[in-house]
Write a protein that holds these residues in place. Structure first.
Motif, PDB file in Angstrom:
ATOM      1  N   THR A  85     -16.174 -44.434  12.660  1.00 22.71           N
ATOM      2  CA  THR A  85     -15.982 -44.817  14.063  1.00 22.71           C
ATOM      3  C   THR A  85     -16.227 -43.679  15.050  1.00 22.71           C
ATOM      4  OG1 THR A  85     -13.600 -44.386  13.827  1.00 22.71           O
ATOM      5  CG2 THR A  85     -14.371 -46.662  13.517  1.00 22.71           C
ATOM      6  N   GLU A  86     -16.174 -42.426  14.574  1.00 23.99           N
ATOM      7  CA  GLU A  86     -16.456 -41.277  15.437  1.00 23.99           C
ATOM      8  C   GLU A  86     -16.920 -40.127  14.554  1.00 23.99           C
ATOM      9  OE1 GLU A  86     -12.746 -38.958  16.654  1.00 23.99           O
ATOM     10  OE2 GLU A  86     -11.888 -40.946  16.263  1.00 23.99           O
ATOM     11  N   THR A  87     -17.764 -39.264  15.094  1.00 27.91           N
ATOM     12  CA  THR A  87     -18.272 -38.162  14.279  1.00 27.91           C
ATOM     13  C   THR A  87     -17.127 -37.240  13.864  1.00 27.91           C
ATOM     14  OG1 THR A  87     -18.806 -36.949  16.302  1.00 27.91           O
ATOM     15  CG2 THR A  87     -20.594 -38.169  15.234  1.00 27.91           C
ATOM     16  N   CYS A  88     -17.264 -36.669  12.672  1.00 29.81           N
ATOM     17  CA  CYS A  88     -16.196 -35.855  12.117  1.00 29.81           C
ATOM     18  C   CYS A  88     -16.798 -34.781  11.223  1.00 29.81           C
ATOM     19  CB  CYS A  88     -15.231 -36.736  11.310  1.00 29.81           C
ATOM     20  SG  CYS A  88     -13.782 -35.861  10.668  1.00 29.81           S
ATOM     21  N   PHE A  89     -16.120 -33.631  11.138  1.00 29.00           N
ATOM     22  CA  PHE A  89     -16.553 -32.544  10.267  1.00 29.00           C
ATOM     23  C   PHE A  89     -15.453 -32.229   9.277  1.00 29.00           C
ATOM     24  CE2 PHE A  89     -17.393 -28.276   8.829  1.00 29.00           C
ATOM     25  CZ  PHE A  89     -18.777 -28.183   8.798  1.00 29.00           C
ATOM     26  N   GLY A  90     -15.812 -32.169   7.994  1.00 22.53           N
ATOM     27  CA  GLY A  90     -14.878 -31.789   6.952  1.00 22.53           C
ATOM     28  C   GLY A  90     -14.988 -30.307   6.658  1.00 22.53           C
ATOM     29  N   LEU A  91     -14.043 -29.516   7.152  1.00 22.83           N
ATOM     30  CA  LEU A  91     -14.022 -28.070   6.932  1.00 22.83           C
ATOM     31  C   LEU A  91     -13.252 -27.816   5.640  1.00 22.83           C
ATOM     32  CD1 LEU A  91     -14.712 -25.248   7.843  1.00 22.83           C
ATOM     33  CD2 LEU A  91     -12.763 -25.319   9.421  1.00 22.83           C
ATOM     34  N   ILE A  92     -13.969 -27.909   4.532  1.00 19.95           N
ATOM     35  CA  ILE A  92     -13.350 -27.933   3.217  1.00 19.95           C
ATOM     36  C   ILE A  92     -14.017 -26.919   2.281  1.00 19.95           C
ATOM     37  CG2 ILE A  92     -12.666 -30.356   3.423  1.00 19.95           C
ATOM     38  CD1 ILE A  92     -15.158 -31.107   1.805  1.00 19.95           C
ATOM     39  N   ARG A  93     -13.323 -26.565   1.237  1.00 24.18           N
ATOM     40  CA  ARG A  93     -13.901 -25.814   0.123  1.00 24.18           C
ATOM     41  C   ARG A  93     -13.002 -26.029  -1.089  1.00 24.18           C
ATOM     42  NH1 ARG A  93     -13.152 -19.233   1.077  1.00 24.18           N
ATOM     43  NH2 ARG A  93     -10.892 -19.138   0.846  1.00 24.18           N
ATOM     44  N   PRO A  94     -13.522 -25.979  -2.285  1.00 25.63           N
ATOM     45  CA  PRO A  94     -14.868 -25.605  -2.723  1.00 25.63           C
ATOM     46  C   PRO A  94     -15.943 -26.585  -2.235  1.00 25.63           C
ATOM     47  CG  PRO A  94     -13.314 -25.687  -4.580  1.00 25.63           C
ATOM     48  CD  PRO A  94     -12.653 -26.334  -3.424  1.00 25.63           C
ATOM     49  N   PRO A  95     -17.195 -26.099  -2.132  1.00 22.92           N
ATOM     50  CA  PRO A  95     -18.307 -27.000  -1.808  1.00 22.92           C
ATOM     51  C   PRO A  95     -18.563 -27.949  -2.978  1.00 22.92           C
ATOM     52  CG  PRO A  95     -19.130 -24.836  -2.404  1.00 22.92           C
ATOM     53  CD  PRO A  95     -17.635 -24.714  -2.350  1.00 22.92           C
ATOM     54  N   GLY A  96     -19.564 -28.845  -2.830  1.00 21.96           N
ATOM     55  CA  GLY A  96     -19.696 -29.850  -3.875  1.00 21.96           C
ATOM     56  C   GLY A  96     -21.080 -30.248  -4.312  1.00 21.96           C
ATOM     57  N   HIS A  97     -22.142 -29.876  -3.586  1.00 24.56           N
ATOM     58  CA  HIS A  97     -23.423 -30.538  -3.843  1.00 24.56           C
ATOM     59  C   HIS A  97     -24.114 -30.098  -5.124  1.00 24.56           C
ATOM     60  CE1 HIS A  97     -26.503 -27.667  -1.699  1.00 24.56           C
ATOM     61  NE2 HIS A  97     -25.526 -26.967  -2.259  1.00 24.56           N
ATOM     62  N   HIS A  98     -23.579 -29.101  -5.835  1.00 20.04           N
ATOM     63  CA  HIS A  98     -24.109 -28.730  -7.150  1.00 20.04           C
ATOM     64  C   HIS A  98     -23.266 -29.315  -8.291  1.00 20.04           C
ATOM     65  CE1 HIS A  98     -27.133 -26.173  -5.476  1.00 20.04           C
ATOM     66  NE2 HIS A  98     -26.276 -25.292  -4.983  1.00 20.04           N
ATOM     67  N   ALA A  99     -22.336 -30.191  -7.972  1.00 23.52           N
ATOM     68  CA  ALA A  99     -21.505 -30.827  -8.997  1.00 23.52           C
ATOM     69  C   ALA A  99     -22.113 -32.170  -9.382  1.00 23.52           C
ATOM     70  CB  ALA A  99     -20.080 -31.019  -8.486  1.00 23.52           C
ATOM     71  N   SER A 100     -22.531 -32.293 -10.628  1.00 23.32           N
ATOM     72  CA  SER A 100     -23.063 -33.537 -11.168  1.00 23.32           C
ATOM     73  C   SER A 100     -21.926 -34.339 -11.809  1.00 23.32           C
ATOM     74  CB  SER A 100     -24.158 -33.239 -12.199  1.00 23.32           C
ATOM     75  OG  SER A 100     -25.243 -32.557 -11.595  1.00 23.32           O
ATOM     76  N   ALA A 101     -22.267 -35.475 -12.385  1.00 26.59           N
ATOM     77  CA  ALA A 101     -21.239 -36.348 -12.957  1.00 26.59           C
ATOM     78  C   ALA A 101     -20.462 -35.654 -14.072  1.00 26.59           C
ATOM     79  CB  ALA A 101     -21.882 -37.630 -13.473  1.00 26.59           C
ATOM     80  N   ASP A 102     -21.161 -34.825 -14.861  1.00 27.82           N
ATOM     81  CA  ASP A 102     -20.546 -34.266 -16.067  1.00 27.82           C
ATOM     82  C   ASP A 102     -20.608 -32.743 -16.131  1.00 27.82           C
ATOM     83  OD1 ASP A 102     -19.158 -34.978 -18.455  1.00 27.82           O
ATOM     84  OD2 ASP A 102     -20.926 -34.388 -19.612  1.00 27.82           O
ATOM     85  N   SER A 103     -21.041 -32.104 -15.037  1.00 23.32           N
ATOM     86  CA  SER A 103     -21.160 -30.649 -15.040  1.00 23.32           C
ATOM     87  C   SER A 103     -21.177 -30.144 -13.601  1.00 23.32           C
ATOM     88  CB  SER A 103     -22.436 -30.204 -15.768  1.00 23.32           C
ATOM     89  OG  SER A 103     -23.584 -30.677 -15.081  1.00 23.32           O
ATOM     90  N   SER A 104     -21.059 -28.825 -13.457  1.00 23.29           N
ATOM     91  CA  SER A 104     -21.129 -28.242 -12.114  1.00 23.29           C
ATOM     92  C   SER A 104     -21.478 -26.767 -12.221  1.00 23.29           C
ATOM     93  CB  SER A 104     -19.796 -28.399 -11.375  1.00 23.29           C
ATOM     94  OG  SER A 104     -18.748 -27.723 -12.045  1.00 23.29           O
ATOM     95  N   TRP A 105     -22.011 -26.242 -11.120  1.00 19.74           N
ATOM     96  CA  TRP A 105     -22.363 -24.829 -11.032  1.00 19.74           C
ATOM     97  C   TRP A 105     -22.436 -24.473  -9.551  1.00 19.74           C
ATOM     98  CZ3 TRP A 105     -27.136 -22.752  -9.157  1.00 19.74           C
ATOM     99  CH2 TRP A 105     -28.030 -23.718  -8.683  1.00 19.74           C
ATOM    100  N   GLY A 106     -22.906 -23.266  -9.221  1.00 20.16           N
ATOM    101  CA  GLY A 106     -23.161 -22.903  -7.827  1.00 20.16           C
ATOM    102  C   GLY A 106     -21.953 -22.989  -6.930  1.00 20.16           C
ATOM    103  N   PHE A 107     -20.781 -22.569  -7.419  1.00 23.28           N
ATOM    104  CA  PHE A 107     -19.546 -22.504  -6.644  1.00 23.28           C
ATOM    105  C   PHE A 107     -18.917 -23.879  -6.416  1.00 23.28           C
ATOM    106  CE2 PHE A 107     -22.391 -19.312  -4.184  1.00 23.28           C
ATOM    107  CZ  PHE A 107     -22.459 -18.451  -5.264  1.00 23.28           C
ATOM    108  N   CYS A 108     -19.465 -24.937  -7.043  1.00 25.33           N
ATOM    109  CA  CYS A 108     -18.991 -26.302  -6.845  1.00 25.33           C
ATOM    110  C   CYS A 108     -18.247 -26.791  -8.091  1.00 25.33           C
ATOM    111  CB  CYS A 108     -20.174 -27.235  -6.570  1.00 25.33           C
ATOM    112  SG  CYS A 108     -21.181 -26.752  -5.141  1.00 25.33           S
ATOM    113  N   PHE A 109     -17.330 -27.755  -7.897  1.00 19.71           N
ATOM    114  CA  PHE A 109     -16.565 -28.297  -9.022  1.00 19.71           C
ATOM    115  C   PHE A 109     -16.564 -29.822  -9.004  1.00 19.71           C
ATOM    116  CE2 PHE A 109     -14.876 -24.131  -7.787  1.00 19.71           C
ATOM    117  CZ  PHE A 109     -15.266 -23.426  -8.922  1.00 19.71           C
ATOM    118  N   PHE A 110     -16.164 -30.436  -7.902  1.00 18.56           N
ATOM    119  CA  PHE A 110     -16.293 -31.875  -7.702  1.00 18.56           C
ATOM    120  C   PHE A 110     -17.274 -32.112  -6.553  1.00 18.56           C
ATOM    121  CE2 PHE A 110     -11.643 -32.414  -9.194  1.00 18.56           C
ATOM    122  CZ  PHE A 110     -12.046 -32.447 -10.523  1.00 18.56           C
TER     123      PHE A 110
END
Length: 248
Positions: A85-110
């Motif tokens: 309904t309105e733009t929003c920013f998630g200021l979160i960590r750990p990051p996530g875009h290197h986390a696959s379904a069954d593995s992760s790397w690059g500082f990511c976990f989920f």
């Protein structure tokens, strides 16, 4: 504009650059006086399991990283919900875009983005989603997870020069179709960060292009933090994107 955050994200949970001391503080110093903060809460185990295998979840738990990773995923879910309904920013960590379904790397976990969008889809808040990944590094985890989900399109910007990069985003935003646009917002392509490509004001332009696309589509819009490691410029880059997303 509302920004999802939790003071637990100040905690240094590993020795990698995404978890570095002072990283979130330098962002908050710039952003907090100019936004409305909303408290992140952890994602449920079932929300995480909708994206990741039990083997992967248990492995993250055994590493002592489940609590902070679940909180980041929950922050992404909240940012996405607000983004309907309105733009929003998630200021979160750990990051996530290197986390696959069954593995992760690059500082990511989920995979925060995938967990958030899958949650909206399961709750029937959306039928389709578009992910614009502006991080320096290819978001292989998001592609892995959404590869067999026809309702989600992921686009990683490939250009290595400033003008080409902005043109690429512009073309995508003028042609995309979705019920919600999520930005995997990495800032490590800044001229003073690892990538050396974008200026601070370019993040405002990207945010404005995404906001315009969402308005064209009558779609939701949100972003979640991924990379970005130069503490002297990171907060200003985040704020530039927020300003662009807040434009009308």
């Amino acid at each position: 504009m509302r920004v999802v955050f939790n003071e637990a994200f100040y905690r240094v949970y590993t020795s990698d650059p995404a978890a570095a001391a002072g990283r979130m503080e330098t962002i908050m110093e710039v952003v907090a006086p100019q936004v409305v903060l909303v408290a992140a809460e952890p994602a449920s185990d079932s929300d995480i399991a909708a994206v990741h295998s039990r083997f992967h979840i248990d492995r993250i738990r055994e590493c002592g990283l489940y609590e902070i990773s679940a909180l980041a995923a929950g922050g992404a879910i909240l940012a996405a919900r607000i983004g309907l309904t309105e733009t929003c920013f998630g200021l979160i960590r750990p990051p996530g875009h290197h986390a696959s379904a069954d593995s992760s790397w690059g500082f990511c976990f989920f995979n925060n983005m995938a967990i958030a969008l899958e949650k909206l889809k399961r709750e029937r808040n959306i039928q389709s989603a578009y992910v614009l990944d502006i991080d320096l590094h290819y978001g292989d985890g998001t592609v892995n997870i959404f590869g067999d989900r026809s309702w989600a399109k992921i686009y990683n910007v490939f250009a290595h020069d400033r003008d080409g990069y902005l043109r690429e985003v512009d073309v995508q935003m003028k042609t995309c179709h979705a019920d919600i646009i999520g930005i995997s917002a990495g800032f490590d392509n800044h001229q003073q960060d690892w990538g050396g490509v974008l200026r601070t004001e370019d993040y405002a332009e990207i945010g404005q292009m995404v906001r315009t696309a969402a308005q064209r589509l009558g779609a939701g819009c949100f972003a979640v933090l991924e990379g970005g490691y130069n503490h002297s410029v990171l907060g200003h880059n985040v704020m530039a994107l927020i300003r662009g997303l807040s434009s009308t």
